[in-house]
Every structure is written in C-alpha cells, then in structure tokens.
Design a protein around this motif. Structure first.
Motif, PDB file in Angstrom:
ATOM      1  N   GLU A 109      -3.165   4.617   5.663  1.00  0.00           N
ATOM      2  CA  GLU A 109      -1.789   4.874   6.084  1.00  0.00           C
ATOM      3  C   GLU A 109      -1.511   4.244   7.443  1.00  0.00           C
ATOM      4  O   GLU A 109      -2.357   4.254   8.338  1.00  0.00           O
ATOM      5  N   GLY A 110      -0.306   3.680   7.575  1.00  0.00           N
ATOM      6  CA  GLY A 110       0.104   3.106   8.849  1.00  0.00           C
ATOM      7  C   GLY A 110      -0.471   1.738   9.136  1.00  0.00           C
ATOM      8  O   GLY A 110      -0.376   1.259  10.265  1.00  0.00           O
ATOM      9  N   ARG A 111      -1.019   1.081   8.113  1.00  0.00           N
ATOM     10  CA  ARG A 111      -1.657  -0.224   8.322  1.00  0.00           C
ATOM     11  C   ARG A 111      -1.033  -1.271   7.402  1.00  0.00           C
ATOM     12  O   ARG A 111      -0.580  -0.973   6.306  1.00  0.00           O
ATOM     13  N   TRP A 112      -1.059  -2.502   7.868  1.00  0.00           N
ATOM     14  CA  TRP A 112      -0.642  -3.669   7.091  1.00  0.00           C
ATOM     15  C   TRP A 112      -1.918  -4.344   6.601  1.00  0.00           C
ATOM     16  O   TRP A 112      -2.731  -4.805   7.391  1.00  0.00           O
ATOM     17  N   THR A 113      -2.099  -4.389   5.298  1.00  0.00           N
ATOM     18  CA  THR A 113      -3.296  -4.976   4.696  1.00  0.00           C
ATOM     19  C   THR A 113      -2.949  -6.320   4.063  1.00  0.00           C
ATOM     20  O   THR A 113      -2.013  -6.409   3.273  1.00  0.00           O
ATOM     21  N   CYS A 114      -3.700  -7.349   4.420  1.00  0.00           N
ATOM     22  CA  CYS A 114      -3.535  -8.667   3.821  1.00  0.00           C
ATOM     23  C   CYS A 114      -4.571  -8.838   2.714  1.00  0.00           C
ATOM     24  O   CYS A 114      -5.772  -8.665   2.958  1.00  0.00           O
ATOM     25  N   LEU A 115      -4.106  -9.161   1.526  1.00  0.00           N
ATOM     26  CA  LEU A 115      -4.985  -9.415   0.385  1.00  0.00           C
ATOM     27  C   LEU A 115      -5.125 -10.928   0.255  1.00  0.00           C
ATOM     28  O   LEU A 115      -4.152 -11.627  -0.023  1.00  0.00           O
TER      29      LEU A 115
END
Length: 255
Positions: free
Chosen positions: A32-38
């Motif tokens: 939660e609260g994070r930007w994840t790059c795939l």
C-alpha cells in the motif's frame, strides 16, 4: 513506518492454450502507498500477469494454478464485481466496438463503484472535458488511453493496474499524469479518488526510475527480482534482462 501488503500472489502459474507455461510459480506482494513498476523483456509475461492478478482472464483450472489473496480474502473466490471494486485494470489499448462518447465510456466505470460522484473530477484529471461529447472512434491512441485511465478512476478501486497505459501518450501527458498519479498514493493526498497503489508495466527507464518505489522484474515467466526499485534494478539484473542494450552506450557508467 511499515506499510501493509494489500495483495499477494503465491506460486502463481498460467499455461498457454495448447501447453507451455507463460507464468511459472510467481510469488509477489503489493504494498500500500507504493508505485510498483513491472518490467522485463517482451514476452516475459507482464501483461498476462496483470490480467491474471486482476481476474480479467478468470481462473480456469486448465490454465491457472496458485493462490491470490486480497489482504486475508481468497481473491479467486470473490465475484468479478467485488474484484473490480478493489483493482481497476487499464490495458494498452481501448478500441471502440460501437459508437460511444468519451463521457459515456468514463461513466461506465461506475458499474463497479455504483457512483458517478467523481466523474467530473476524472474528466478533469485526464484533461478530457473538451472531448466529452466526442466519439471514441475519432480519438488518437493517446487520447483513448486517457479515457481508459479516467474510467478506472471513476471505478474508485484502491489499486490501479496500468498495462503500458501511458505508452501512447505524448511526453507532456506521460509526465503530467505520472506525477499526478503518484500524488494520489501519498499519505497526505486529498484526492477524491480511492487509489492507494499503482502497478505500471513499462519499458521506459526514465519514467520508471523517476516514479517507481518498488519493482517486479519478470524474465521468461518467472520473478527474477522484486523489492525497492533502486535495489532491484541492479547491474546484474539489467545485464541479464537486456544483454545487448547492456553492452551498448545506452547504459553508461554501468557500475
């Protein structure tokens, strides 16, 4: 402060029709609260992963194996509309199948949320007010991506899955929307939208390094690495993912 895990996949696998694994025992956690790059090479399973995790493909026994949890809930046991209230999936392209206006498409996000209270805010967020009455079929690819994003915001889901959903936009919109999407998940956000985490499939290292907090890295259908962005995208990982680019001038000062 320790952030909670919203979403977890354990030993997730997906087989192609006719055999052959597209995803092989992937275990992942969304914070939660994070930007994840795939990230990962073409054909590594990135789009399939987001489609399976979001439930877009369903969970047929012939193709799917593993476990997925939303907090402590069995994700696969939830009804599709319940999953749509938690995760909004935005694909790389939004193609019209019949004449429909921008406003009508964006408003369709209310099917999951049950409310159009943030419709005007979503149109404003994606700079679509002037295009509201225009038919989707008369828009460019980048404009359609903005429509798809606005519809996802109306969906009022706490998680956005963006499958290269900024890729066709011009540089102004890519940077502007990425920055404002990032602001939605900050602890002090006063946004009318419910977004608490973003997962973006991208090949754009500049954008990823600017906005990414976490990274999921796929290679040949397997999770090669995951964790804080600046730690995960190490020289070893980059050299394995992109061997030709790694030997070129693209990556200068590699170490």
């Amino acid at each position: 402060m320790t952030r909670a895990s919203l979403f977890q996949a354990e030993q997730l696998s997906w087989c192609a029709e006719g055999g052959g694994a597209i995803l092989d025992r992937c275990s992942l956690s969304l914070i939660e609260g994070r930007w994840t790059c795939l990230m990962g090479p073409n054909g590594s399973g990135k789009s399939t992963l987001l489609q399976v995790l979001s439930g877009v493909r369903g969970f047929p026994r012939d193709y799917f194996a593993g476990k997925i949890f939303w907090k402590l809930e069995d994700w696969c046991a939830l009804r599709p509309i319940e999953r749509a209230r938690r995760i909004a999936y935005v694909g790389a392209d939004l193609s019209p199948v019949f004449p429909v206006t921008v406003r009508e498409v964006v408003a369709s996000g209310a099917y999951a949320s049950g409310s159009i209270n943030v419709l005007e805010e979503a149109l404003e967020f994606c700079d679509l007010r002037a295009l509201g009455s225009r038919s989707l079929e008369h828009l460019s690819g980048g404009e359609r991506q903005r429509v798809a994003l606005a519809r996802a915001l109306v969906q009022q889901a706490p998680v956005l899955f963006l499958d290269e959903a900024l890729g066709k936009m011009d540089l102004d919109y890519q940077i502007d929307l990425a920055a404002r999407l990032k602001s939605l998940i900050l602890p002090d956000s006063k946004s009318p939208f419910a977004v608490r985490a973003v997962v973006l499939v991208t090949h754009d290292f500049a954008l990823a390094s600017r906005y990414g907090d976490e990274a999921w890295v796929l290679c040949s259908g397997r999770v090669l690495a995951q964790g804080p962005f600046n730690q995960v995208l190490s020289p070893e990982v980059l050299g394995r993912l992109y061997p030709r680019a790694w030997q070129s001038d693209f990556f200068k000062n590699k170490e």
